[in-house]
Design a protein around this motif. Sequence first.
Motif, short mmCIF file in Angstrom:
data_model
loop_
_atom_site.label_atom_id
_atom_site.label_comp_id
_atom_site.label_asym_id
_atom_site.label_seq_id
_atom_site.Cartn_x
_atom_site.Cartn_y
_atom_site.Cartn_z
N GLY A 1 53.36 -0.36 -8.18
CA GLY A 1 52.26 -0.75 -9.05
C GLY A 1 52.18 0.20 -10.23
O GLY A 1 53.13 0.91 -10.53
N PHE A 2 51.04 0.21 -10.90
CA PHE A 2 50.82 1.12 -12.02
C PHE A 2 49.33 1.27 -12.26
O PHE A 2 48.52 0.49 -11.75
N ALA A 3 48.98 2.25 -13.06
CA ALA A 3 47.59 2.46 -13.46
C ALA A 3 47.57 2.68 -14.97
O ALA A 3 48.52 3.22 -15.55
N ALA B 1 44.06 -0.48 -12.13
CA ALA B 1 45.10 -0.12 -11.16
C ALA B 1 45.65 -1.41 -10.56
O ALA B 1 44.89 -2.22 -10.02
N LEU B 2 46.94 -1.60 -10.70
CA LEU B 2 47.60 -2.77 -10.12
C LEU B 2 48.48 -2.33 -8.97
O LEU B 2 49.19 -1.31 -9.07
N ARG B 3 48.40 -3.06 -7.88
CA ARG B 3 49.20 -2.77 -6.69
C ARG B 3 49.95 -4.05 -6.33
O ARG B 3 49.36 -5.12 -6.24
N GLN B 4 51.28 -3.94 -6.15
CA GLN B 4 52.05 -5.09 -5.70
C GLN B 4 51.89 -5.22 -4.19
O GLN B 4 51.99 -4.23 -3.46
N ILE B 5 51.64 -6.44 -3.75
CA ILE B 5 51.45 -6.72 -2.33
C ILE B 5 52.55 -7.67 -1.87
O ILE B 5 53.34 -8.15 -2.67
N ALA B 6 52.60 -7.95 -0.58
CA ALA B 6 53.68 -8.73 0.01
C ALA B 6 53.80 -10.12 -0.61
O ALA B 6 52.81 -10.75 -0.97
N VAL B 7 55.03 -10.58 -0.69
CA VAL B 7 55.33 -11.93 -1.15
C VAL B 7 54.58 -12.93 -0.26
O VAL B 7 54.49 -12.75 0.95
N VAL C 1 38.96 -1.57 -12.46
CA VAL C 1 39.57 -2.87 -12.21
C VAL C 1 40.71 -2.65 -11.22
O VAL C 1 41.58 -1.81 -11.45
N GLU C 2 40.67 -3.38 -10.11
CA GLU C 2 41.72 -3.29 -9.09
C GLU C 2 42.37 -4.65 -8.97
O GLU C 2 41.67 -5.66 -8.78
N ILE C 3 43.68 -4.66 -9.09
CA ILE C 3 44.44 -5.90 -9.05
C ILE C 3 45.45 -5.80 -7.91
O ILE C 3 46.24 -4.85 -7.87
N ASP C 4 45.41 -6.76 -7.01
CA ASP C 4 46.44 -6.91 -5.98
C ASP C 4 47.26 -8.12 -6.39
O ASP C 4 46.72 -9.23 -6.49
N HIS C 5 48.54 -7.89 -6.66
CA HIS C 5 49.40 -8.95 -7.18
C HIS C 5 50.61 -9.12 -6.27
O HIS C 5 51.32 -8.15 -6.00
N PRO C 6 50.88 -10.34 -5.79
CA PRO C 6 52.04 -10.56 -4.93
C PRO C 6 53.36 -10.25 -5.66
O PRO C 6 53.49 -10.57 -6.84
N ARG C 7 54.28 -9.63 -4.95
CA ARG C 7 55.62 -9.37 -5.51
C ARG C 7 56.30 -10.70 -5.80
O ARG C 7 56.07 -11.69 -5.13
N ALA C 8 57.16 -10.68 -6.80
CA ALA C 8 57.97 -11.86 -7.11
C ALA C 8 59.00 -12.06 -6.01
O ALA C 8 59.47 -11.09 -5.39
N GLU C 9 59.30 -13.31 -5.75
CA GLU C 9 60.30 -13.60 -4.70
C GLU C 9 61.69 -13.39 -5.19
O GLU C 9 62.00 -13.45 -6.32
#
Length: 76
Positions: free
Chosen positions: A18-20, A33-39, A68-76
Motif C-alpha cells: 500500500g502507500f500513505a 492510507a491505502l492498503r491492498q487486500i486479498a483478491v 482516509v483509509e482505503i482497503d483496495h483489492p489486489r489486481a488479479e
Amino acid sequence: LEAGHLRFAPVLPAAWEGFAMSYRHHDTRYRIALRQIAVGTTGSVRLDGVAQADGRIALADDGVEHRVEIDHPRAE
C-alpha cells in the motif's frame, strides 16, 4: 478530484502493500492510507472511521485534519 469530492481508482503493482500520502484542500489536510487486500474481497473507503457508501469522500475546508483509509483489492 470531481465536483468537490475525492474519488479513488488506484492501480498499484501487486508487490506493494500500500502507500500513505497527505492531501491538502485549502486549509484542511487529509492523511490518506491505502492498503491492498486479498483478491476477491470487497474494498472500502473510510473517512474518519466512517464508511463511505459511494467510495468517495466529500472535501471540507474546516481546518481539521482528517484520516482516509482505503482497503483496495489486489489486481488479479
